[in-house]
Design a protein around this motif. Structure first.
Motif, PDB file in Angstrom:
ATOM      1  N   ALA A 117      70.669  29.716  68.948  1.00 31.38           N
ATOM      2  CA  ALA A 117      71.989  30.290  68.160  1.00 31.38           C
ATOM      3  C   ALA A 117      71.564  31.613  67.787  1.00 31.38           C
ATOM      4  O   ALA A 117      72.497  32.507  67.727  1.00 31.38           O
ATOM      5  CB  ALA A 117      72.153  29.470  66.722  1.00 31.38           C
ATOM      6  N   TYR A 121      73.942  34.756  69.008  1.00 34.09           N
ATOM      7  CA  TYR A 121      74.558  35.597  68.148  1.00 34.09           C
ATOM      8  C   TYR A 121      74.136  37.322  68.398  1.00 34.09           C
ATOM      9  O   TYR A 121      74.985  38.162  68.369  1.00 34.09           O
ATOM     10  CB  TYR A 121      74.124  35.507  66.705  1.00 34.09           C
ATOM     11  CG  TYR A 121      74.866  36.083  65.709  1.00 34.09           C
ATOM     12  CD1 TYR A 121      76.047  35.917  65.296  1.00 34.09           C
ATOM     13  CD2 TYR A 121      74.196  37.440  65.034  1.00 34.09           C
ATOM     14  CE1 TYR A 121      76.650  36.731  64.068  1.00 34.09           C
ATOM     15  CE2 TYR A 121      74.802  38.256  64.234  1.00 34.09           C
ATOM     16  CZ  TYR A 121      76.202  37.473  63.814  1.00 34.09           C
ATOM     17  OH  TYR A 121      76.751  38.384  62.650  1.00 34.09           O
ATOM     18  N   GLY A 126      79.773  36.502  66.333  1.00 34.15           N
ATOM     19  CA  GLY A 126      81.010  35.815  66.087  1.00 34.15           C
ATOM     20  C   GLY A 126      81.963  36.795  65.346  1.00 34.15           C
ATOM     21  O   GLY A 126      81.403  37.364  64.199  1.00 34.15           O
ATOM     22  N   GLU A 130      88.583  34.812  67.035  1.00 37.79           N
ATOM     23  CA  GLU A 130      87.898  33.753  68.308  1.00 37.79           C
ATOM     24  C   GLU A 130      88.373  32.422  68.033  1.00 37.79           C
ATOM     25  O   GLU A 130      88.727  31.825  67.033  1.00 37.79           O
ATOM     26  CB  GLU A 130      86.576  33.975  68.147  1.00 37.79           C
ATOM     27  CG  GLU A 130      85.973  35.440  68.400  1.00 37.79           C
ATOM     28  CD  GLU A 130      84.561  35.622  68.744  1.00 37.79           C
ATOM     29  OE1 GLU A 130      83.710  34.593  68.458  1.00 37.79           O
ATOM     30  OE2 GLU A 130      84.086  36.858  68.931  1.00 37.79           O
ATOM     31  N   LEU A 134      83.264  25.931  69.011  1.00 38.02           N
ATOM     32  CA  LEU A 134      82.462  26.345  69.882  1.00 38.02           C
ATOM     33  C   LEU A 134      82.813  25.400  71.230  1.00 38.02           C
ATOM     34  O   LEU A 134      82.759  24.083  71.236  1.00 38.02           O
ATOM     35  CB  LEU A 134      80.942  26.256  69.660  1.00 38.02           C
ATOM     36  CG  LEU A 134      79.908  26.892  70.477  1.00 38.02           C
ATOM     37  CD1 LEU A 134      79.834  28.313  70.611  1.00 38.02           C
ATOM     38  CD2 LEU A 134      78.666  26.123  70.281  1.00 38.02           C
ATOM     39  N   TRP A 323      86.808  29.165  59.812  1.00 41.92           N
ATOM     40  CA  TRP A 323      86.181  28.296  60.513  1.00 41.92           C
ATOM     41  C   TRP A 323      84.705  28.145  59.989  1.00 41.92           C
ATOM     42  O   TRP A 323      84.350  28.712  59.013  1.00 41.92           O
ATOM     43  CB  TRP A 323      86.074  29.038  61.988  1.00 41.92           C
ATOM     44  CG  TRP A 323      85.149  30.265  61.984  1.00 41.92           C
ATOM     45  CD1 TRP A 323      84.020  30.177  62.378  1.00 41.92           C
ATOM     46  CD2 TRP A 323      85.626  31.671  61.520  1.00 41.92           C
ATOM     47  NE1 TRP A 323      83.337  31.517  62.266  1.00 41.92           N
ATOM     48  CE2 TRP A 323      84.535  32.279  61.926  1.00 41.92           C
ATOM     49  CE3 TRP A 323      86.686  32.448  61.519  1.00 41.92           C
ATOM     50  CZ2 TRP A 323      84.475  33.728  61.424  1.00 41.92           C
ATOM     51  CZ3 TRP A 323      86.526  33.407  61.011  1.00 41.92           C
ATOM     52  CH2 TRP A 323      85.566  34.194  61.250  1.00 41.92           C
ATOM     53  N   SER A 325      80.916  28.220  60.723  1.00 40.83           N
ATOM     54  CA  SER A 325      79.974  29.185  61.192  1.00 40.83           C
ATOM     55  C   SER A 325      79.695  28.807  62.732  1.00 40.83           C
ATOM     56  O   SER A 325      79.158  27.660  62.888  1.00 40.83           O
ATOM     57  CB  SER A 325      78.772  29.247  60.451  1.00 40.83           C
ATOM     58  OG  SER A 325      77.732  30.302  61.087  1.00 40.83           O
ATOM     59  N   MET A 326      79.937  29.807  63.629  1.00 44.64           N
ATOM     60  CA  MET A 326      79.271  29.522  64.991  1.00 44.64           C
ATOM     61  C   MET A 326      77.930  29.622  64.894  1.00 44.64           C
ATOM     62  O   MET A 326      77.505  29.001  66.002  1.00 44.64           O
ATOM     63  CB  MET A 326      79.956  30.860  65.748  1.00 44.64           C
ATOM     64  CG  MET A 326      81.430  30.696  65.881  1.00 44.64           C
ATOM     65  SD  MET A 326      81.854  29.062  67.027  1.00 44.64           S
ATOM     66  CE  MET A 326      83.705  29.031  66.706  1.00 44.64           C
ATOM     67  N   GLN A 329      77.444  26.043  64.351  1.00 38.38           N
ATOM     68  CA  GLN A 329      77.919  25.167  65.557  1.00 38.38           C
ATOM     69  C   GLN A 329      76.972  25.190  66.850  1.00 38.38           C
ATOM     70  O   GLN A 329      76.797  24.228  67.434  1.00 38.38           O
ATOM     71  CB  GLN A 329      79.424  25.590  66.005  1.00 38.38           C
ATOM     72  CG  GLN A 329      80.519  25.345  65.012  1.00 38.38           C
ATOM     73  CD  GLN A 329      81.824  25.475  65.326  1.00 38.38           C
ATOM     74  OE1 GLN A 329      82.160  24.916  66.413  1.00 38.38           O
ATOM     75  NE2 GLN A 329      82.821  26.019  64.638  1.00 38.38           N
ATOM     76  N   ARG A 330      76.674  26.277  67.029  1.00 40.84           N
ATOM     77  CA  ARG A 330      75.550  26.668  68.192  1.00 40.84           C
ATOM     78  C   ARG A 330      74.359  25.834  67.935  1.00 40.84           C
ATOM     79  O   ARG A 330      73.718  25.311  68.889  1.00 40.84           O
ATOM     80  CB  ARG A 330      75.288  27.947  68.457  1.00 40.84           C
ATOM     81  CG  ARG A 330      74.889  28.203  69.818  1.00 40.84           C
ATOM     82  CD  ARG A 330      74.547  29.871  70.176  1.00 40.84           C
ATOM     83  NE  ARG A 330      76.004  30.280  70.286  1.00 40.84           N
ATOM     84  CZ  ARG A 330      76.628  30.107  71.329  1.00 40.84           C
ATOM     85  NH1 ARG A 330      76.296  29.456  72.554  1.00 40.84           N
ATOM     86  NH2 ARG A 330      77.705  30.872  71.604  1.00 40.84           N
TER      87      ARG A 330
END
Length: 443
Positions: A117, A121, A126, A130, A134, A323, A325-326, A329-330
């Protein structure tokens, strides 16, 4: 009616605050009846509409409840008092079986997933605007749900299961609406419902899930939503069977306007199949959290449902946190797609401990329940006494009051901290503490 406490205020907000102060101080005890609106308006010298607005605010906050001609009264258990506070602190030397945490040994190493992740990043941080989910996470989650027979629907990502359930309930219901919940059931949900100003309606269950007759009675009485745990129900370990799912779908088909929420609490920690109910009603949602299998600190759940429900959830989410956090999520996507967790191994590990404890208790004449997951529910005649006696014997357990509404008394034991050598002494302690109990099911 109110004893020595005097409600004060000229505006609705002041009157509501005065009642809340009385409840918080204990001067207005649970069950105390409040004056009729016109009577209180006369005492305070205000318009009855002002008192009506104050009472409405108090209902929405879960402080009071109104029962038609019987008037308004302080809730038997104000929503401000979380059931989670009904816990037993384990002093030194006492084994803690009450917190409900997974076995840390069974949680995956997340180092590689976090590194992946972080690398992603570094390449592309992120940013605002967007997509909120994901794509890799969405594709994998949707494929897994398809394999489990979950109806097709868009996906959203929330900060855990309770966050998802709150957002779905808020998307469709208004304060005062009744919601059918399992009893005994998840304390977090039993706290959330009144905190949203909703009214919890208990539904009994057995090892195969909610009882169809109880569900039908609740639906016939006008509940607006039903929350069902598909597997590893907390605290009883119930899991909806194929037969029970058919029965529940038949009942729900007669009430297409009811909101159905399914909590797949047992995802990746049980080996029993999921028998989803979604799609029978017009509005439905299924929530799948990563907490138990991957770690409670990974605050992420995937939500699917009908298009309107998911659209309302994501629309409101955009106005709040925006959202999940990406980075998170990743991390979860990497854990899922790399097979970091072997659900069969986890299910077997919890199952061996759970079955061993239930068997040892039954051998000592103590009925216990736990078809799936990491918890065992033990009916007792006096849960306060049972909890105290177990504490004296070196075991801290969760009192049933954290999970019950109208169901009989009990205690919850989480098996994740147990080793094989613990089973016999724990069963001895529980048998000594439980007292005589009628041999009936928890439903």
């Amino acid at each position: 009616m109110l004893g020595e406490y005097r409600i004060s205020g000229r505006r609705a907000s002041e009157i509501a605050a005065s009642v809340e102060r009385g409840v918080g101080s204990g001067d207005l005890a649970p069950g105390h009846v409040l004056p009729p609106m016109r009577e209180l308006a006369s005492l305070l010298g205000v318009n009855p509409n002002t008192v009506a607005a104050a009472y409405r605010t108090l209902r929405e906050r879960g402080v009071i409840e109104t029962a038609g001609r019987r008037g308004s009264r302080v809730r038997a258990r104000p929503a401000s008092t979380a059931r989670g506070s009904l816990r037993i602190e384990a002093p030194p030397g006492v084994r803690d079986l009450g917190e409900g945490n997974p076995d840390p040994v069974l949680l995956p190493d997340i180092g590689e997933a976090l590194a992946d992740a972080a690398e992603a990043y570094a390449r592309q941080p992120g940013m605002y605007g967007e997509v909120p989910v994901l794509p890799e996470l969405s594709a994998f989650a949707r494929a897994a749900m398809d394999a489990d027979g979950v109806p097709a629907g868009p996906l959203a990502v929330t900060s855990g299961a309770l966050d998802a359930i709150e957002r779905v309930l808020s998307a469709h219901l208004k304060p005062g609406d009744p919601v059918a919940v399992e009893d005994p059931g998840w304390g977090g949900l039993l706290d959330l419902v009144p905190a949203l100003g909703l009214r919890a309606v208990p539904v009994a269950l057995d090892d195969e899930g909610p009882l169809p007759g109880d569900v039908e009675r609740a639906l016939r009485a006008g509940v607006r939503a039903l929350v069902v745990t598909g597997r590893a129900q907390n605290p009883t370990g119930a899991a909806v069977s194929g037969r029970r799912a058919e029965e529940l779908r038949d009942v729900l088909a007669e009430y297409p306007g009811v909101l159905l929420i399914e909590d797949d609490h047992g995802h990746a920690i049980v080996d029993l199949p999921l028998h989803p109910l979604g799609g029978v009603t017009e509005r439905w949602a299924l929530v799948r959290s990563v907490a138990k299998a991957y770690g409670p600190d990974l605050r992420l759940a995937v939500l699917t449902g009908d298009a309107l429900t998911v659209d309302r959830v994501t629309g409101r989410q955009r106005l709040g946190p925006g959202w999940v956090s990406m980075l998170l999520q990743r991390t979860v996507a990497h854990l899922w797609m790399s097979g970091a967790v072997d659900a069969a191994v986890i299910a077997r590990s919890y199952g061996e401990r759970r079955d061993a404890l239930i068997g040892a208790l039954e051998a000592r004449g103590v009925p216990a329940f736990g078809r799936s997951g990491m918890n065992v529910w033990v009916p007792v005649s006096d849960e306060t006494g049972a909890v105290a006696r177990l504490l004296q014997s070196g075991w801290a357990v969760a009192p049933g009051a954290r999970f019950r509404m109208d169901s009989p008394q009990g205690v919850r034991l989480t098996v994740s901290p147990l080793a094989a050598a613990d089973i016999a002494p724990l069963a001895d302690a529980v048998a000594a503490a439980a007292g005589p109990v009628r041999p009936v099911g928890h439903g």
